[in-house]
Scaffold this motif. Structure first.
Motif, mmCIF file in Angstrom:
data_model
loop_
_atom_site.group_PDB
_atom_site.id
_atom_site.type_symbol
_atom_site.label_atom_id
_atom_site.label_comp_id
_atom_site.label_asym_id
_atom_site.label_seq_id
_atom_site.Cartn_x
_atom_site.Cartn_y
_atom_site.Cartn_z
ATOM 1 N N GLU A 89 0.837 -1.212 0.000
ATOM 2 C CA GLU A 89 0.000 0.000 0.000
ATOM 3 C C GLU A 89 0.865 1.253 0.000
ATOM 4 O O GLU A 89 0.590 2.217 -0.722
ATOM 5 N N LEU A 90 1.906 1.259 0.846
ATOM 6 C CA LEU A 90 2.808 2.413 0.894
ATOM 7 C C LEU A 90 3.505 2.600 -0.450
ATOM 8 O O LEU A 90 3.605 3.725 -0.957
ATOM 9 N N ALA A 91 3.988 1.520 -1.032
ATOM 10 C CA ALA A 91 4.673 1.622 -2.324
ATOM 11 C C ALA A 91 3.754 2.221 -3.387
ATOM 12 O O ALA A 91 4.170 3.094 -4.167
ATOM 13 N N ARG A 92 2.500 1.785 -3.415
ATOM 14 C CA ARG A 92 1.540 2.343 -4.377
ATOM 15 C C ARG A 92 1.350 3.832 -4.143
ATOM 16 O O ARG A 92 1.355 4.632 -5.086
ATOM 17 N N ALA A 93 1.181 4.222 -2.884
ATOM 18 C CA ALA A 93 0.955 5.632 -2.557
ATOM 19 C C ALA A 93 2.156 6.498 -2.944
ATOM 20 O O ALA A 93 1.999 7.633 -3.394
ATOM 21 N N TRP A 94 3.350 5.961 -2.779
ATOM 22 C CA TRP A 94 4.572 6.716 -3.094
ATOM 23 C C TRP A 94 4.927 6.664 -4.574
ATOM 24 O O TRP A 94 5.836 7.356 -5.022
ATOM 25 N N GLY A 95 4.219 5.837 -5.353
ATOM 26 C CA GLY A 95 4.538 5.681 -6.769
ATOM 27 C C GLY A 95 5.790 4.857 -6.990
ATOM 28 O O GLY A 95 6.463 4.994 -8.016
ATOM 29 N N SER A 96 6.096 3.991 -6.045
ATOM 30 C CA SER A 96 7.322 3.186 -6.091
ATOM 31 C C SER A 96 7.067 1.830 -6.735
ATOM 32 O O SER A 96 5.970 1.283 -6.632
ATOM 33 N N ARG A 97 8.105 1.284 -7.325
ATOM 34 C CA ARG A 97 8.055 -0.100 -7.805
ATOM 35 C C ARG A 97 8.298 -1.009 -6.609
ATOM 36 O O ARG A 97 9.250 -0.824 -5.868
ATOM 37 N N LEU A 98 7.424 -1.991 -6.409
ATOM 38 C CA LEU A 98 7.543 -2.920 -5.290
ATOM 39 C C LEU A 98 8.342 -4.143 -5.733
ATOM 40 O O LEU A 98 8.055 -4.738 -6.769
ATOM 41 N N VAL A 99 9.357 -4.498 -4.942
ATOM 42 C CA VAL A 99 10.147 -5.695 -5.192
ATOM 43 C C VAL A 99 10.036 -6.586 -3.961
ATOM 44 O O VAL A 99 10.402 -6.177 -2.854
ATOM 45 N N ASN A 100 9.498 -7.774 -4.150
ATOM 46 C CA ASN A 100 9.387 -8.753 -3.061
ATOM 47 C C ASN A 100 10.743 -9.435 -2.913
ATOM 48 O O ASN A 100 11.206 -10.111 -3.822
ATOM 49 N N ILE A 101 11.405 -9.242 -1.758
ATOM 50 C CA ILE A 101 12.737 -9.817 -1.556
ATOM 51 C C ILE A 101 12.692 -11.077 -0.693
ATOM 52 O O ILE A 101 13.732 -11.562 -0.244
ATOM 53 N N GLY A 102 11.474 -11.601 -0.466
ATOM 54 C CA GLY A 102 11.343 -12.882 0.216
ATOM 55 C C GLY A 102 11.359 -12.779 1.730
ATOM 56 O O GLY A 102 11.229 -11.692 2.299
ATOM 57 N N PRO A 103 11.522 -13.906 2.401
ATOM 58 C CA PRO A 103 11.436 -13.952 3.866
ATOM 59 C C PRO A 103 12.756 -13.537 4.522
ATOM 60 O O PRO A 103 13.539 -14.361 4.959
ATOM 61 N N VAL A 104 12.988 -12.228 4.590
ATOM 62 C CA VAL A 104 14.249 -11.703 5.132
ATOM 63 C C VAL A 104 14.040 -10.967 6.459
ATOM 64 O O VAL A 104 14.910 -10.210 6.890
ATOM 65 N N GLY A 105 12.892 -11.203 7.109
ATOM 66 C CA GLY A 105 12.633 -10.495 8.362
ATOM 67 C C GLY A 105 12.647 -8.994 8.126
ATOM 68 O O GLY A 105 12.091 -8.508 7.144
ATOM 69 N N HIS A 106 13.318 -8.259 9.017
ATOM 70 C CA HIS A 106 13.415 -6.797 8.855
ATOM 71 C C HIS A 106 14.708 -6.409 8.133
ATOM 72 O O HIS A 106 15.108 -5.263 8.163
ATOM 73 N N LEU A 107 15.353 -7.380 7.491
ATOM 74 C CA LEU A 107 16.568 -7.156 6.717
ATOM 75 C C LEU A 107 17.642 -6.454 7.569
ATOM 76 O O LEU A 107 18.189 -5.426 7.206
ATOM 77 N N ASN A 108 17.903 -7.049 8.720
ATOM 78 C CA ASN A 108 18.915 -6.502 9.624
ATOM 79 C C ASN A 108 19.668 -7.667 10.266
ATOM 80 O O ASN A 108 19.289 -8.832 10.103
ATOM 81 N N PRO A 109 20.747 -7.367 10.996
ATOM 82 C CA PRO A 109 21.504 -8.466 11.615
ATOM 83 C C PRO A 109 20.662 -9.348 12.529
ATOM 84 O O PRO A 109 20.874 -10.558 12.590
#
Length: 195
Positions: free
Chosen positions: A146-166
């Motif tokens: 929803e946020l990506a649509r509102a911002w006009g961004s292309r959405l890329v699903n990067i899979g099950p990476v949690g919050h993408l942090n250590p």
């Protein structure tokens, strides 16, 4: 020939650690700049927006923003107030501040008092990619979409990476280099990564 954009990394609310993917990426891209965390500013959104603006004001030529977590929202709030040209933005795992976060994270009242709510949903004035996790504890995939649509961004699903942090088991994130190349960013020859 167009100049290579300067990569500007916009951190989230937590202090960075050496194995965070943004720290690793900054070391791999020549001339990359990281926005410093404001000292003595607590959770102030305005202080972070000001830090981003100050950093950008010292850079000549095109820039590509690389934001993570609340740094994505810093970027979105900055874009609503400032009109410095931006070549593009990689916006990784934005949190859903409109939904109560898990224990250990700021609550809605604290976020509101510090200027994070409501979350801006204006179209961004530059090309952007939102990298979304399928199992982020700070935002469901449909909410990030929803946020990506509102911002006009292309959405890329990067899979099950949690919050993408250590804490989710991610230090290096090679896909960031691939996504940045779509904005004309180049890595040094010894850092080319196949993904």
């Amino acid at each position: 020939m167009n100049p290579t954009p300067t990569v500007v990394l916009v951190p989230g609310l937590r202090d960075h650690v050496p194995d965070h993917w943004q720290t690793v990426l900054a070391a791999r891209i020549a001339g990359a700049v990281t926005v410093p965390s404001p000292t003595d500013a607590g959770l102030s959104r305005d202080a972070r927006v000001m830090a981003l603006n100050d950093t950008l004001s010292r850079i000549q030529g095109p820039v590509v923003l690389v934001a993570h977590s609340a740094g994505v929202l810093t970027t979105v709030h900055w874009a609503a107030r400032h009109r410095r040209p931006v070549h593009g933005a990689l916006l990784a795992t934005p949190p859903d501040f409109d939904t109560p976060l898990p224990d250990g994270h700021p609550g809605p009242q604290t976020l509101r008092e510090n200027g994070w709510l409501p979350v801006r949903r204006n179209p961004l004035p530059f090309p952007s990619v939102v990298a979304a996790s399928t199992n982020d504890p700070l935002a469901r995939l449909d909410r990030v979409a929803e946020l990506a649509r509102a911002w006009g961004s292309r959405l890329v699903n990067i899979g099950p990476v949690g919050h993408l942090n250590p804490a989710s088991g991610y230090g290096e994130w090679p896909q960031a280099l691939e996504l940045l190349q779509t904005f004309g960013c180049r890595t040094t020859p010894d850092t080319e990564v196949s993904v």
